[in-house]
Design a protein around this motif. Structure first.
Motif, short mmCIF file in Angstrom:
data_model
loop_
_atom_site.label_atom_id
_atom_site.label_comp_id
_atom_site.label_asym_id
_atom_site.label_seq_id
_atom_site.Cartn_x
_atom_site.Cartn_y
_atom_site.Cartn_z
N HIS A 144 0.86 -1.19 0.00
CA HIS A 144 0.00 0.00 0.00
C HIS A 144 0.89 1.23 0.00
N ASP A 148 6.08 4.65 4.79
CA ASP A 148 7.00 3.64 5.33
C ASP A 148 7.07 2.39 4.44
N HIS A 149 6.24 2.34 3.40
CA HIS A 149 6.25 1.19 2.49
C HIS A 149 6.78 1.56 1.10
N ASP A 252 -0.11 -4.25 6.97
CA ASP A 252 -0.55 -3.43 8.11
C ASP A 252 -1.97 -3.77 8.56
N PHE A 298 4.70 -6.58 9.25
CA PHE A 298 5.62 -5.50 8.87
C PHE A 298 5.97 -4.62 10.08
N HIS A 299 4.97 -4.36 10.95
CA HIS A 299 5.21 -3.47 12.09
C HIS A 299 5.42 -4.22 13.40
#
Ligand SMILES: [Zn+2]
Length: 326
Positions: A144, A148-149, A252, A298-299
């Motif tokens: 997306h 941060d991506h 996310d 991812f986080h």
């Protein structure tokens, strides 16, 4: 009082009795960890989780739109974390399918590295430390269009960071963020800034050289794109499978599982549609819990590989133990 006085006297006596130690130069104290990457296998496919670092900020009421900062702080304290700050980690993936080298998401990018003084924006450095040449990457798959991506798609000089790679983006995400009408209607502040950032990355940087992909399709060998909208209109997760190996790459669906896995009803301010994001979160976590499917976040705290169980009205995350071999 008496106890501490006796302790002090005993301490003084011990010091007096101790032989003099030879004088030695103090060893320098290292401020950083070793380059952070972690490998594991999914069937014949090798996954390398590459840390992009972390971001820590003061907790505000605005962080979660339907919970007060005191409630969030209490949930963090329960996990033995500071109750007045929130930390978010970032971890893109490098996937070696045997035939193709595939990157999933690209981290916060070189500008963030400079601004954060190296707390994040570390994907390129850690990827190099893991032995990968960005010129050897065949495909970059984006989940997306949040900074941060996508910001690691460009090098510090604004040119493509993966010059030989095909860049694959969710079709629904591309349609939303590249639509001039959507951009003109975006609320001032964060949303307008996101539109501007995406135009800079995809127009100025990549000259719109991307391949949009649809949900339900294999976007790279063994990598199935799965609809998980809500966080953004085109937010995408993946099922990576090879042989009997399988992992759900959630992107996310939650942010850091503390506090969001135990509190799936909390709507983070960066979930574009909080209600849809919550429905997606519960649907995905019910599914991975029922199927006992490994999940990559991812986080999540590095390296972000875990299982999820139902726990009351929320979920409990059980990190996969570190393994010295793949
Ligand atoms: Zn994110």
């Amino acid at each position: 009082m008496e106890l501490s006085r006796r302790h002090a006297l005993a301490g003084a006596a011990a010091i007096a009795a101790a032989p003099l130690l030879p004088v030695k130069a103090a060893a320098p104290v290292a401020e950083k960890q070793a380059p952070s990457f972690y490998r594991y296998k999914v069937g014949d496919i090798q996954v390398t989780v590459v840390s992009d670092g972390r971001n820590t900020f003061a907790l505000e009421d605005s962080f979660i739109v339907n919970a007060k900062k005191e409630e969030v702080g209490a949930a963090l304290a329960q996990a033995f974390l500071p109750s007045d700050t929130m930390t978010i980690y970032f971890a893109p993936l490098v996937i070696n399918t045997g035939g193709k080298l595939v990157v999933i998401d690209t981290g916060t990018g070189p500008v963030a590295k400079a601004n954060s003084k190296g707390l994040n924006g570390l994907f390129a450095d850690n990827m190099a430390a893991a032995g990968f040449d960005p010129k050897a990457v065949d495909m970059v798959v984006i989940s997306h269009f949040h900074t941060d991506h996508v910001n690691g798609l460009l090098a510090a000089d604004g040119t493509p960071a993966f010059p030989n790679a095909e860049v694959l983006v969710p079709a629904a995400e591309w349609k939303f963020w590249m639509d001039d009408g959507e951009m003109s209607r975006a609320p001032a502040g964060r949303m307008q800034n996101l539109f501007k950032n995406n135009r800079n990355i995809f127009d100025a940087g990549l000259k719109r050289k991307v391949t949009p992909y649809e949900w339900g399709k294999e976007v790279a060998p063994g990598l199935l794109a799965v609809e998980t909208a809500g966080h953004t209109p085109g937010h995408t997760s993946y099922v990576l499978s090879s042989g009997s190996g399988k992992v759900f790459i959630q992107s996310d669906v939650t942010n850091n599982p503390t506090p969001f896995a135990a509190n799936p009803g909390w709507h983070a301010s960066f979930d574009q549609d909080g209600d849809v994001a919550e429905k997606t979160r519960r649907r995905v976590y019910d599914m991975v819990a029922a199927e006992k499917l490994q999940l990559q976040g991812f986080h999540y705290p590095f390296p972000g590989l875990a299982h999820v169980e139902k726990d009351g009205s929320g979920y409990r995350v059980i990190p996969t133990p570190w393994n010295p071999t793949t």
